[in-house]
Design a protein around this motif. Structure first.
Motif, PDB file in Angstrom:
ATOM      1  N   UNK A  33      27.751 105.527  45.504  1.00 58.10           N
ATOM      2  CA  UNK A  33      27.685 106.849  46.451  1.00 58.10           C
ATOM      3  C   UNK A  33      28.840 107.535  45.761  1.00 58.10           C
ATOM      4  N   UNK A  34      29.051 108.868  47.118  1.00 50.92           N
ATOM      5  CA  UNK A  34      29.723 109.916  46.685  1.00 50.92           C
ATOM      6  C   UNK A  34      30.736 109.665  47.201  1.00 50.92           C
ATOM      7  N   UNK A  35      31.562 108.482  46.985  1.00 53.48           N
ATOM      8  CA  UNK A  35      33.509 108.433  47.396  1.00 53.48           C
ATOM      9  C   UNK A  35      33.840 108.962  46.413  1.00 53.48           C
ATOM     10  N   UNK A  36      35.275 109.737  47.074  1.00 53.91           N
ATOM     11  CA  UNK A  36      35.446 109.850  45.754  1.00 53.91           C
ATOM     12  C   UNK A  36      36.490 109.305  44.898  1.00 53.91           C
ATOM     13  N   UNK A  37      36.985 109.032  43.902  1.00 53.04           N
ATOM     14  CA  UNK A  37      37.080 108.267  42.925  1.00 53.04           C
ATOM     15  C   UNK A  37      39.057 107.942  43.689  1.00 53.04           C
ATOM     16  N   UNK A  38      40.196 109.467  43.675  1.00 54.31           N
ATOM     17  CA  UNK A  38      41.365 109.266  43.401  1.00 54.31           C
ATOM     18  C   UNK A  38      41.377 108.437  44.997  1.00 54.31           C
TER      19      UNK A  38
END
Length: 147
Positions: A33-38
């Motif tokens: 999905x599009x979640x931000x890794x940080x």
């Protein structure tokens, strides 16, 4: 069969599974999905004061999910061009398909070299995201000794 591949530059999986697994000359990527890794935040999501989702920016989520797929491919020593099949899950097909399709065309301008694609409209995903990709790619150069 190889061990699971975990990409440090991609968001952590929301369950007990790897980002990808190599089998022979193919890479099978888990749903991404599009979640931000940080930060684990979902780009483009708008919430009210109580944390309820009010809306989202599908174009921003498309670009973010594509970046996350690229991060997993790079961790597998593969490239964007190695994608051969993509299944796309959209939570609002009627609202989001045109915008998603336009972003897809930017990333894959030549339909003859683009991966095969299936797009499904679904009711929900496990986190508050509007898009998720399930991908199959050719294993990277280091893994196959090709290129």
């Amino acid at each position: 069969m190889s061990n699971g591949i975990h990409a440090g530059a991609a968001p952590r999986p929301v369950g007990r599974y790897p980002h990808a697994r190599r089998v022979g000359d193919l890479l099978f990527l888990s749903g991404i999905g599009p979640r931000d890794a940080a930060t684990n935040a979902v780009p483009g999501n708008v919430h009210d004061a109580d944390g309820r989702l009010l809306g989202y920016d599908i174009e921003l989520q498309c670009r973010s999910v594509f970046a996350n797929v690229k991060a997993v491919l790079e961790a597998c020593d593969a490239r964007w061009e190695d994608l051969v099949d993509v299944t796309v899950y959209l939570t609002d097909m009627a609202r989001d398909f045109a915008a998603y399709n336009a972003v897809w065309a930017e990333y894959f301008p030549d339909p003859d070299t683009a991966p095969c694609r299936t797009t499904l409209g679904i009711d929900a995903l496990p986190t508050p995201i509007a898009i998720e990709l399930k991908c199959v790619a050719r294993a990277g150069a280091q893994a196959t000794g090709e290129r």
